[in-house]
Design a protein around this motif. Structure first.
Motif, mmCIF file in Angstrom:
data_model
loop_
_atom_site.group_PDB
_atom_site.id
_atom_site.type_symbol
_atom_site.label_atom_id
_atom_site.label_comp_id
_atom_site.label_asym_id
_atom_site.label_seq_id
_atom_site.Cartn_x
_atom_site.Cartn_y
_atom_site.Cartn_z
ATOM 1 N N ILE A 1 0.820 -1.220 0.000
ATOM 2 C CA ILE A 1 0.000 0.000 0.000
ATOM 3 C C ILE A 1 0.850 1.264 0.000
ATOM 4 N N ASP A 2 2.159 1.108 0.003
ATOM 5 C CA ASP A 2 3.045 2.263 0.044
ATOM 6 C C ASP A 2 2.962 3.048 -1.258
ATOM 7 N N ARG A 3 2.816 4.345 -1.152
ATOM 8 C CA ARG A 3 2.756 5.201 -2.345
ATOM 9 C C ARG A 3 4.141 5.622 -2.822
ATOM 10 N N TYR A 4 5.118 5.633 -1.925
ATOM 11 C CA TYR A 4 6.457 6.074 -2.274
ATOM 12 C C TYR A 4 7.150 5.071 -3.189
ATOM 13 N N SER A 5 7.058 3.826 -2.853
ATOM 14 C CA SER A 5 7.697 2.769 -3.631
ATOM 15 C C SER A 5 6.730 1.596 -3.746
ATOM 16 N N PRO A 6 5.717 1.735 -4.600
ATOM 17 C CA PRO A 6 4.668 0.702 -4.653
ATOM 18 C C PRO A 6 5.160 -0.606 -5.297
ATOM 19 N N PHE A 7 4.754 -1.698 -4.686
ATOM 20 C CA PHE A 7 5.039 -3.039 -5.180
ATOM 21 C C PHE A 7 3.712 -3.698 -5.527
ATOM 22 N N THR A 8 3.702 -4.514 -6.570
ATOM 23 C CA THR A 8 2.536 -5.346 -6.846
ATOM 24 C C THR A 8 2.651 -6.611 -6.003
ATOM 25 N N TRP A 9 1.551 -7.355 -5.881
ATOM 26 C CA TRP A 9 1.603 -8.608 -5.132
ATOM 27 C C TRP A 9 2.585 -9.581 -5.788
ATOM 28 N N SER B 1 11.665 -10.147 -8.989
ATOM 29 C CA SER B 1 10.737 -9.670 -10.019
ATOM 30 C C SER B 1 10.549 -8.158 -10.001
ATOM 31 N N TYR B 2 10.971 -7.470 -8.956
ATOM 32 C CA TYR B 2 10.845 -6.012 -8.923
ATOM 33 C C TYR B 2 11.919 -5.427 -9.831
ATOM 34 N N PRO B 3 11.572 -4.518 -10.724
ATOM 35 C CA PRO B 3 12.548 -4.055 -11.724
ATOM 36 C C PRO B 3 13.749 -3.286 -11.155
ATOM 37 N N ASP B 4 13.568 -2.556 -10.073
ATOM 38 C CA ASP B 4 14.682 -1.820 -9.461
ATOM 39 C C ASP B 4 15.271 -2.654 -8.328
ATOM 40 N N HIS B 5 16.561 -2.603 -8.180
ATOM 41 C CA HIS B 5 17.238 -3.320 -7.087
ATOM 42 C C HIS B 5 16.814 -4.795 -7.041
ATOM 43 N N SER C 1 13.173 -11.468 -0.309
ATOM 44 C CA SER C 1 12.112 -12.460 -0.537
ATOM 45 C C SER C 1 12.588 -13.861 -0.187
ATOM 46 N N LEU C 2 13.794 -14.204 -0.608
ATOM 47 C CA LEU C 2 14.336 -15.531 -0.293
ATOM 48 C C LEU C 2 14.506 -15.711 1.212
ATOM 49 N N SER C 3 14.932 -14.663 1.894
ATOM 50 C CA SER C 3 15.068 -14.728 3.345
ATOM 51 C C SER C 3 13.720 -15.032 3.990
ATOM 52 N N PHE C 4 12.690 -14.351 3.526
ATOM 53 C CA PHE C 4 11.342 -14.579 4.070
ATOM 54 C C PHE C 4 10.910 -16.024 3.836
ATOM 55 N N TYR C 5 11.147 -16.545 2.644
ATOM 56 C CA TYR C 5 10.753 -17.927 2.351
ATOM 57 C C TYR C 5 11.542 -18.934 3.193
ATOM 58 N N CYS C 6 12.807 -18.648 3.460
ATOM 59 C CA CYS C 6 13.585 -19.523 4.356
ATOM 60 C C CYS C 6 12.984 -19.504 5.755
#
Length: 189
Positions: free
Chosen positions: A72-80, A88-92, A100-105
């Motif tokens: 829901i962040d407007r500054y740096s919005p991510f899609t689900w 999959s995020y185009p920047d960084h 993401s990998l850390s979260f899945y671990c």
């Protein structure tokens, strides 16, 4: 309700949630290592396990908050899709993918712990070791993409937590080796 959520300082909240999630992940992994030290017994062992479980749970909740607020962040919005699919995020791309990998671990560690009784001990232990990659991936994620990493206190906290985790791992390995040698000597008597 949506308007209220959109008016929150989401960028600040996600940064704080990310830093706290990292801190609780560190505490949980460190306490898990300490719990495995053979010389730790009785109430100390019970308390260590209690806090190991609590800090890992808190880390998971804060990591979820860190992720969900980005939706829901407007500054740096991510899609689900960008939140759920690593790299999959185009920047960084690499930095965010490591997070993401850390979260899945972390999910793997917590879910397999809940289903531990259905797994062979060796399988569970192997999967539980994903706590190490979870920590170091979160560390790399924070170093590479954390907007607060330029602050000396944050940067040094990353260094201190990594050093502490490596040190406690060596202490545990040494304690296990000592306990093993001691059992071997007693068995040969």
């Amino acid at each position: 309700m949506t308007d209220i959520l959109l008016e929150l300082p989401t960028w600040t909240i996600t940064r704080v949630a990310g830093l706290l999630a990292y801190g609780f992940l560190f505490l949980g992994v460190m306490l898990g290592i300490v719990y495995g030290i053979p010389q730790l017994k009785g109430n100390w062992k019970k308390r260590t396990y209690f806090w190991h479980a609590k800090t890992q749970g808190a880390g998971m909740l804060l990591a979820l908050a860190h992720i969900l607020i980005l939706a829901i962040d407007r500054y740096s919005p991510f899609t689900w899709g960008q939140l759920l699919i690593p790299f999959s995020y185009p920047d960084h791309r690499i930095a965010y993918g490591l997070g993401s990998l850390s979260f899945y671990c972390l999910v793997l560690v917590l879910v397999t712990t809940d289903f531990r009784m259905f797994l062979a001990k060796r399988v569970w232990l192997f999967l539980h070791m994903a706590g190490y990659p979870a920590f170091f991936l979160a560390l790399a994620h924070g170093l590479a993409s954390g907007t607060d990493t330029s602050l000396p206190a944050i940067r040094w906290s990353y260094v201190a937590t990594a050093a502490a985790l490596i040190l406690i791992t060596f202490i545990r390995v040494g304690a296990e080796s000592f306990a093993f040698r001691r059992r071997s000597v007693q068995a040969n008597r």
